[in-house]
Enzyme design. Structure first.
Site, PDB file in Angstrom:
ATOM      1  N   ASP A 102       0.837  -1.208   0.000  1.00 12.84           N
ATOM      2  CA  ASP A 102       0.000   0.000   0.000  1.00 12.84           C
ATOM      3  C   ASP A 102       0.872   1.258   0.000  1.00 12.84           C
ATOM      4  O   ASP A 102       2.015   1.235   0.454  1.00 12.84           O
ATOM      5  CB  ASP A 102      -0.884   0.039   1.256  1.00 12.84           C
ATOM      6  CG  ASP A 102      -1.929  -1.060   1.251  1.00 12.84           C
ATOM      7  OD1 ASP A 102      -2.243  -1.585   0.174  1.00 12.84           O
ATOM      8  OD2 ASP A 102      -2.412  -1.400   2.354  1.00 12.84           O
TER       9      ASP A 102
HETATM   10  N1  URA Z   1      -1.351  -5.979   3.708  1.00 10.07           N
HETATM   11  C1  URA Z   1      -1.796  -4.722   3.798  1.00 10.07           C
HETATM   12  O1  URA Z   1      -2.815  -4.453   4.429  1.00 10.07           O
HETATM   13  N2  URA Z   1      -1.113  -3.737   3.186  1.00 10.07           N
HETATM   14  C2  URA Z   1       0.028  -3.963   2.494  1.00 10.07           C
HETATM   15  O2  URA Z   1       0.630  -3.032   1.959  1.00 10.07           O
HETATM   16  C3  URA Z   1       0.485  -5.286   2.410  1.00 10.07           C
HETATM   17  C4  URA Z   1      -0.237  -6.283   3.029  1.00 10.07           C
END
Ligand code: URA
Length: 239
Positions: A102
């Protein structure tokens, strides 16, 4: 070995679909011979031409990148935000990230120009273990986090059981640090799993990808993977 249409697509000449059309139209030569069948496998040494123009096959390259928070896991962004490949200005190959973290998640992200490698690692059937460390709101306990070890339903879909460890809790600030190991790669999976247990994630970092750890890398830095690291990752996908 890779499929011919994939190599053409990867060279940026055409989409995979268009590359297939070029092949069936007889516009593609491999080592001087016209190839019209789809699915022919070629290697790095094969000379490929499209409309008599040789295409350049890049050497595969593999990097481990420490993605900082506030960076998009992509090679471009329509809103002009910083993307992972902005950090790879000295790399002439057309690299892209393997999967995604993310925007506000930091940590270990693999970056490559090898589509097969990337697909193998991301295939839902054999995704490798990934270890995340999350700062969450609330004081975690084994009991409250136990659902993580079962097949939870997240956004209507069953997710595979995860392993967790509570690294610390702060009763004054009402926060905890939790380590979570998962092998799937659904969108926002860690955040959603912890939220479903009542612990919204404040901060998230991926510390390990298979056997790889960030080591001495700092946010924004990257290093090449050794050949044995690449091979071991591929081995890990076969478990
Ligand atoms: N899980 C998440 O919630 N965010 C990420 O960036 C990777 C795994």
């Amino acid at each position: 070995m890779q499929r011919l249409q994939k190599v053409i697509a990867h060279a940026g000449i055409a989409s995979r679909r268009k590359a297939e059309d070029y092949i069936t139209q007889g516009r593609v030569k491999v080592n001087g011979e016209v190839v019209r069948e789809l699915g022919v496998q070629v290697n790095q040494k094969d000379q490929i031409e499209v409309d008599q123009v040789p295409i350049y096959q890049e050497e595969p390259v593999y990097y481990m990148f420490y993605k900082p928070r506030g960076v998009i896991s992509a090679a471009s962004d329509d809103k002009n935000r910083t993307v992972v490949t902005d950090y790879f200005t000295e790399t002439s190959e057309r690299v892209y990230p393997v999967g995604r973290l993310d925007y506000n998640t930091s940590g270990l992200l693999l970056v490559t120009n090898d589509g097969d490698f990337s697909q193998k690692l991301m295939h839902p059937k054999h995704e490798v273990d990934k270890v995340y460390v999350a700062k969450v709101d609330g004081v975690a306990s084994n009991k409250k986090l136990m659902p993580l070890t079962k097949r939870m339903t997240i956004e209507g879909k069953k997710v595979a059981p995860a392993q967790f460890a509570i690294l610390s809790t702060d009763t004054k600030k009402q926060t905890s640090i939790v380590q979570l190991t998962i092998h799937e790669g659904r969108n926002h999976q860690v955040k959603n799993m912890l939220k479903a247990c009542g612990f919204p994630v404040e901060k998230l970092k991926r510390e390990r990808y298979g056997h790889l750890a960030l080591g001495n890398l700092r946010p924004g830095e990257y290093r090449s993977l050794h050949k044995n690291e690449v091979n071991r990752l591929l081995e890990e996908t076969k478990v």
